[in-house]
Motif scaffolding. Structure first.
Motif, PDB file in Angstrom:
ATOM      1  N   HIS A   1      40.972  30.962  41.161  1.00 19.02           N
ATOM      2  CA  HIS A   1      40.179  31.256  39.970  1.00 19.02           C
ATOM      3  C   HIS A   1      41.085  31.853  38.911  1.00 19.02           C
ATOM      4  N   LYS A   2      41.290  31.124  37.825  1.00 10.86           N
ATOM      5  CA  LYS A   2      42.115  31.612  36.725  1.00 10.86           C
ATOM      6  C   LYS A   2      41.198  32.252  35.687  1.00 10.86           C
ATOM      7  N   THR A   3      41.334  33.558  35.510  1.00 11.29           N
ATOM      8  CA  THR A   3      40.454  34.304  34.612  1.00 11.29           C
ATOM      9  C   THR A   3      40.971  34.257  33.180  1.00 11.29           C
ATOM     10  N   ASP A   4      40.155  34.749  32.253  1.00 17.87           N
ATOM     11  CA  ASP A   4      40.524  34.734  30.832  1.00 17.87           C
ATOM     12  C   ASP A   4      41.734  35.610  30.531  1.00 17.87           C
ATOM     13  N   ASP A   5      41.955  36.679  31.326  1.00 20.44           N
ATOM     14  CA  ASP A   5      43.092  37.556  31.073  1.00 20.44           C
ATOM     15  C   ASP A   5      44.381  37.082  31.745  1.00 20.44           C
ATOM     16  N   GLY A   6      44.329  35.871  32.332  1.00 24.90           N
ATOM     17  CA  GLY A   6      45.518  35.308  32.949  1.00 24.90           C
ATOM     18  C   GLY A   6      45.675  35.610  34.419  1.00 24.90           C
ATOM     19  N   SER A   7      44.779  36.396  34.978  1.00 27.57           N
ATOM     20  CA  SER A   7      44.862  36.705  36.406  1.00 27.57           C
ATOM     21  C   SER A   7      44.496  35.484  37.248  1.00 27.57           C
TER      22      SER A   7
ATOM     23  N   CYS B   1      35.805  38.663  41.310  1.00 26.73           N
ATOM     24  CA  CYS B   1      34.905  38.545  40.151  1.00 26.73           C
ATOM     25  C   CYS B   1      33.436  38.527  40.558  1.00 26.73           C
TER      26      CYS B   1
END
Length: 381
Positions: A272-278, A306
């Motif tokens: 899972h690639k989050t909006d903050d780059g994690s 998440c």
């Protein structure tokens, strides 16, 4: 199993051919074959007998194979083998290479064997050849010394018969490969994958139009089915599985349509690639089946960090109670259900009316009329 009526006919025909002396009677559609011989045959498309017999008495015990060569646009041959006069099917073969068969068996010298050959498509002529059953060692048959042709056959996950040559495609994480349906093998295109680490990966498709409706199956190296995927995103699929490092896996892509345009398949690590780059790892949530009163959920991928589902986990509506006989009890769970608001005689609790209804129901069942009430209850339950 596929030809129950035909087996009865086979019994009759073979019995007739066995009780009459050689040369005294000849049946149409009965052939004899010897090792190394090729016959041109035609299966009747009309009448009661929709097959031919090919009889074989081996001089030496060994592995032999009867194979067909036909025009796959006109013929779809299928073969069963009977041993002796017991009329038991000991082997069968269909679609070994395209629509042709290749029936292999360990034959015993001096025993009568009968090949029963059908043609699902019609009565066009095609050829059958009786040859070596082939047992390849390092690509060479130990019986006839013939070299393996290294062409893939259905049922071997894209490998040739000796297992040395793989005709499919190897796929690695991060790959996006173009493909089209392989018309030479009914299993479709095959992709081999050997993961380098224990991980969940996703195998997905991308098609250009609705004319290409794909689905995928996953198998292990022994041909055991592991997982499948279909219509996760419109007519495309997304297959995800928890793979084991170093093991050999095979994705088999097939199309529901008769013709398949070009498509693309991709293999990615499931993250899972989050909006903050994690980047977060995912876990697989198993399917939860719905009940009469509770909703269920499809299989999915869940991000624990998440606390959300990334793929799948779609709601499956509750089944609802199933009171088919209108007695107020659900046939699925045994729970109480509201009685139907219906004045039909079948719902009456009056002893005399109930007695008359049993008589009416008996004749209705006998005549096959009025199986359902106006409220939907089943009268014959």
């Amino acid at each position: 199993m596929k030809k129950v009526l035909a087996i009865v006919l086979v019994f009759t025909v073979v019995l007739c051919s066995s009780v009459l002396s050689v040369g005294a009677f000849e049946l149409d559609g009965v052939y004899t074959i010897e090792y190394g011989q090729t016959l041109t045959v035609s299966v009747p498309s009309e009448g009661l007998i929709n097959f031919i017999q090919i009889q074989f008495i081996p001089e030496e015990s060994g592995s032999y194979a009867l194979s067909s060569v036909s025009d796959n646009m006109l013929s779809d041959p299928y073969c069963e083998l009977m041993e002796g006069y017991n009329f038991n099917i000991v082997q069968d073969s269909d679609d070994h290479n395209g629509f042709d068969f290749c029936l292999k068996y360990n034959f015993e010298a001096g025993v009568l064997y009968t090949f029963i050959v059908y043609d699902f498509s019609g009565s066009e002529e095609f050829q059958v050849t009786l040859g070596c059953g082939h047992n390849y060692i390092d690509g060479i048959c130990e019986n006839c010394s013939e070299e393996c042709p290294h062409t893939p056959v259905c049922g071997t996950m894209g490998f040739c018969e000796c297992g040395k040559v793989f005709a499919g495609k190897d796929i690695f994480p991060g790959d996006t490969l173009s493909g089209a349906l392989d018309e030479n093998c009914l299993e479709g295109n095959i992709y081999r994958f050997v993961p380098e680490k224990n991980c969940i990966y996703t195998f997905s498709s991308e098609t250009a139009d609705e004319e290409t409706d794909l689905f995928a199956d996953l198998y292990d190296k022994d041909g055991n089915w592991l997982e499948s995927a279909d219509d996760e995103n419109g007519f495309d699929f997304v297959l995800y599985y928890n793979f084991t490092a170093g093991e050999e896996y095979f994705f088999v892509v097939t199309c529901y349509n008769e013709t398949a345009e070009e498509y693309k398949v991709s293999l990615e690590e499931a993250v899972h690639k989050t909006d903050d780059g994690s980047v977060h790892s995912l876990v697989i949530s198993d399917e939860i089946y719905s009940t009469c009163t509770e909703v269920g959920y499809t299989k999915g991928l869940y991000c624990e960090e998440c606390e959300e589902y990334i793929i799948g986990h779609e709601e499956i509506p509750a089944d609802g109670h199933w009171d088919i006989n209108g007695d107020g009890i659900c046939e699925l769970c045994g729970g109480e259900t509201p009685l139907p608001d219906c004045s039909h005689l079948c719902h009456s609790t009056h002893p005399i009316l109930s007695f008359f209804w049993k008589i009416i129901r008996f004749f209705n069942r006998f005549l096959g009329i009025e199986p359902f009430c106006e409220c939907g209850s089943y009268h014959f339950a």
